[in-house]
Design a protein around this motif. Structure first.
Motif, PDB file in Angstrom:
ATOM      1  N   GLY A 117       0.789  -1.226   0.000  1.00  0.00           N
ATOM      2  CA  GLY A 117       0.000   0.000   0.000  1.00  0.00           C
ATOM      3  C   GLY A 117       0.821   1.277   0.000  1.00  0.00           C
ATOM      4  O   GLY A 117       0.281   2.375   0.108  1.00  0.00           O
ATOM      5  N   ALA A 118       2.141   1.172  -0.121  1.00  0.00           N
ATOM      6  CA  ALA A 118       3.000   2.370  -0.086  1.00  0.00           C
ATOM      7  C   ALA A 118       3.104   3.013  -1.468  1.00  0.00           C
ATOM      8  O   ALA A 118       2.968   2.339  -2.492  1.00  0.00           O
ATOM      9  CB  ALA A 118       4.378   1.976   0.416  1.00  0.00           C
ATOM     10  N   PHE A 119       3.341   4.300  -1.485  1.00  0.00           N
ATOM     11  CA  PHE A 119       3.540   5.035  -2.735  1.00  0.00           C
ATOM     12  C   PHE A 119       4.886   5.742  -2.689  1.00  0.00           C
ATOM     13  O   PHE A 119       5.352   6.123  -1.620  1.00  0.00           O
ATOM     14  CB  PHE A 119       2.422   6.064  -2.947  1.00  0.00           C
ATOM     15  CG  PHE A 119       1.099   5.419  -3.225  1.00  0.00           C
ATOM     16  CD1 PHE A 119       0.772   4.971  -4.502  1.00  0.00           C
ATOM     17  CD2 PHE A 119       0.175   5.230  -2.198  1.00  0.00           C
ATOM     18  CE1 PHE A 119      -0.449   4.359  -4.749  1.00  0.00           C
ATOM     19  CE2 PHE A 119      -1.041   4.627  -2.440  1.00  0.00           C
ATOM     20  CZ  PHE A 119      -1.357   4.178  -3.712  1.00  0.00           C
ATOM     21  N   VAL A 120       5.488   5.908  -3.860  1.00  0.00           N
ATOM     22  CA  VAL A 120       6.786   6.579  -3.882  1.00  0.00           C
ATOM     23  C   VAL A 120       6.579   8.081  -4.049  1.00  0.00           C
ATOM     24  O   VAL A 120       5.549   8.516  -4.586  1.00  0.00           O
ATOM     25  CB  VAL A 120       7.681   6.061  -5.042  1.00  0.00           C
ATOM     26  CG1 VAL A 120       8.181   4.667  -4.757  1.00  0.00           C
ATOM     27  CG2 VAL A 120       6.975   6.132  -6.380  1.00  0.00           C
ATOM     28  N   PRO A 121       7.528   8.899  -3.623  1.00  0.00           N
ATOM     29  CA  PRO A 121       7.409  10.352  -3.830  1.00  0.00           C
ATOM     30  C   PRO A 121       7.360  10.680  -5.322  1.00  0.00           C
ATOM     31  O   PRO A 121       7.861   9.910  -6.150  1.00  0.00           O
ATOM     32  CB  PRO A 121       8.679  10.911  -3.186  1.00  0.00           C
ATOM     33  CG  PRO A 121       9.288   9.803  -2.409  1.00  0.00           C
ATOM     34  CD  PRO A 121       8.764   8.537  -2.928  1.00  0.00           C
TER      35      PRO A 121
END
Lengths: 191, 447
Positions: A117-121
């Motif tokens: 569920g993480a997103f990158v900058p």
């Protein structure tokens, strides 16, 4: 020296964040010294949707792109925010026919971070999109996959591999790319 | 850049074939596609492919059947099975049959990339292994003498032992068994290896000329002797003299040579002064000299002088297990020499070669392969390419009656036709009823 006569089109297919096509065009100009223009968006590729796979068929989207007239542009890069597949693969980040005119960049999986569920900058997201676009453009100029893992033409099957490859071509691929860009532009592409 | 390979995609679905084609084109590989197993085999026959991606489920010949055929005919080709139906049993069966890997459609791009990496590594290892093995064989085996049969292993074991001594060697074997190669191997392993190896075929030279060739002559020794000339016994100085077909030399020449072997001196024709000579004698014959000695047609003392050590080379029909190895060697040799891509032989053709009796031995086999390679239009030699091999008809013995000959002939034709009476009657040129009557009359029974 900038190749003034060459023009590459970056065309959004459906709704995509406006900054992405602009960033891709800037990278093409910056890295290859070739003019790249962002065109008005074309329709969302719902015609390529496969209900069994819940994904979009990259071959069908490329075929639809071929039906448009992009006469003054030597190569065309379609940017879309849907999950793309080709029949043998579960997904692809981009697709292009070797030596062809049209390529696709799918942004759908490029936002994902390394955790659940993480997103990158955003800068990394834009860098990923630029890498996929330049890689596919390499195929359009007939560059093959490169065995050097420190080259943009090295195949990257997952995001961790994509993040590992640099945003530039190795010595050999740079030479091939320069050579391809120095050839007369009226040679017909494979399709 | 990565190693470029030749790849074939075998799948009945066009879209899958195209996906693979586009993908592998991005690596610069040579890629072709086939829509069926039969088409794949046709393409394989025309040119070699290193890797095959084969779909299991295809109409007609399925992937497993194709895998079996490819592994039988082209064992060097790596086969990857692709399937949309993940059945463990099928995958296990495919791996047992020699598939290198299998992929479940659709797969992640990196899975294909990993499989290709594995294939490249494997092929690299195999080619390195072959190179090292080849280099090793150069040291451990005798060049151009090929055989793994126990009979040939005995010969191989004998060669280095014999090479250490200076005793005379007699090599016995039928024509074409490689007697001269064995003689050369002994010379090459001996301490005389840096000195000349001279081979003379005694059967091809008239006796008077042979004397002059061996002993040399002085000017004016006979009509036409306008210059003095050294004989081979002198020229060989320190090396090895190989006298092939020694059984053909005359009794007088046997006496002359016996004297040379005992005294290590020769006298040129027309000369009185003896010259010291030093050579190792290796003789060869296809005749049964022991029998001829017993019959008195060959000198016993000369026979024992030349036969200090005897090496018997078995005929090819007694070591048929060597045929595949020899065939492979000659195939490589002639596909290289003729620059033709004929590098395989079908199992059927190999059976023909193994069944044949090879009266001309290895030489005849070599000629047969050369001829087949030169005339072949395909990559694989087939049974039909050896149609010219016919066993010579057995001599009809005077003591046999017409009835006996007829019985044997009918029996042989029936066996050739697998006891199919219709086919056999056609071959014999008689009708089926007559053939049935003859079978009954001669009391012939199917084994």
């Amino acid at each position: 020296m900038r190749s003034q006569k060459r023009r590459i089109a970056v065309v959004p297919l459906g709704e995509v964040p406006g900054i992405v096509p602009k960033s891709i065009a800037a990278h093409i100009l910056g890295y290859l010294n070739v003019n790249a223009e962002v065109l008005s968006p074309l329709r969302h590729p719902d015609y390529a949707y496969d209900p069994r796979r819940l994904q979009y068929n990259a071959g069908a989207v490329l075929k639809a792109l071929e039906s448009h007239s992009f006469g003054r542009y030597e190569k065309v890069i379609g940017v879309l925010d849907v999950d793309l597949f080709v029949p043998i693969f579960t997904y692809v980040f981009g697709e292009a026919k070797q030596g062809g005119k049209y390529a696709l960049v799918s942004l759908n999986r490029l936002r994902k971070g390394h955790g659940e569920g993480a997103f990158v900058p955003e800068p990394i997201y834009l860098e990923r999109a630029a890498k996929v676009a330049l890689h596919e453009l390499g195929h359009l100029y007939d560059l093959h996959h490169c065995s050097d893992s420190r080259c943009l033409m090295h195949f990257s099957g997952g995001l961790e591999y994509l993040d590992r490859i640099p945003l530039y071509f190795c010595r050999y691929c740079s030479v091939f790319m320069r050579d391809a860009l120095s050839r007369p532009r009226h040679r017909r592409s494979k399709g | 850049m990565a190693d470029k390979m030749s790849i074939m995609i075998v799948d009945d679905e066009k879209i899958i074939r195209e996906s693979f084609l586009y993908w592998f084109e991005k690596y610069g590989h040579r890629v072709e596609a086939a829509a069926s197993g039969m088409e794949a085999l046709e393409k394989l026959e025309k040119s070699p492919f290193e890797v095959l991606f084969v779909d299991i489920k295809m109409p007609g010949m399925n992937g497993i059947e194709l895998l079996g055929k490819v592994k039988e005919e082209y064992p060097d080709t790596t086969v990857i099975i692709i399937t949309a139906y993940g059945s463990i049993e099928t995958a296990v069966e495919a791996m047992k049959m020699g598939a290198a890997d299998y992929l479940l459609k659709p797969f992640k791009p990196e899975q294909l990339s990993l499989v290709m990496e594995k294939v490249t590594q494997q092929r690299k290892l195999v080619s390195e292994y072959r190179y090292v093995k080849g280099r090793l064989e150069e040291f451990t085996r005798f060049e151009n003498i090929i055989g793994q049969s126990p009979a040939m292993q005995e010969v191989f074991d004998l060669i280095p032992e014999v090479a250490q001594s200076d005793s005379s060697v007699l090599i016995m074997g039928e024509t074409g068994t490689g007697k001269e190669l064995v003689a050369k191997a002994i010379h090459a392993k001996s301490k005389r290896r840096h000195l000349p190896f001279i081979a003379i075929n005694c059967g091809a030279i008239p006796d008077s000329l042979l004397e002059s060739e061996l002993f040399g002559h002085e000017k004016g020794a006979f009509t036409g002797a306008t210059h003095p000339r050294k004989g081979f016994l002198e020229v060989v100085s320190g090396g090895t003299l190989f006298l092939d077909e020694i059984g053909e030399i005359s009794p007088k020449m046997q006496v002359d040579l016996l004297r040379v072997l005992e005294e290590k001196k020769i006298i040129r024709i027309g000369e009185r002064q003896a010259i010291d000579v030093d050579f190792r004698l290796i003789s060869a014959t296809r005749r049964d000299l022991e029998k001829e000695v017993a019959e008195g047609s060959f000198r016993e003392d000369f026979f024992y002088r030349i036969n200090v050590i005897m090496i018997r080379i078995p005929p090819l029909r007694q070591r048929k297990e060597d045929i595949p190895l020899l065939v492979e060697h000659f195939l490589q040799k002639y596909s290289r020499e003729t620059v033709k891509q004929v590098d395989h032989i079908s199992a059927d053709a190999m059976r023909v070669l193994k069944a044949y009796d090879w009266p001309g031995n290895v030489r005849e086999l070599e000629n047969a392969i050369e001829r087949a390679v030169v005339l072949s239009k395909a990559r694989t030699l087939k049974r039909e390419d050896f149609a010219f091999l016919r066993s010579p008809p057995e001599p009809v013995l005077k003591s046999r009656s017409l009835k006996e000959v007829e019985r044997e002939h009918i029996q042989r034709i029936l066996e050739d036709c697998d006891w199919n009476v219709t086919r056999a009657s056609k071959v014999l040129g008689i009708n089926r009823v007559t053939l049935h009557k003859m079978i009954k009359r001669h009391n012939l029974k199917r084994p």
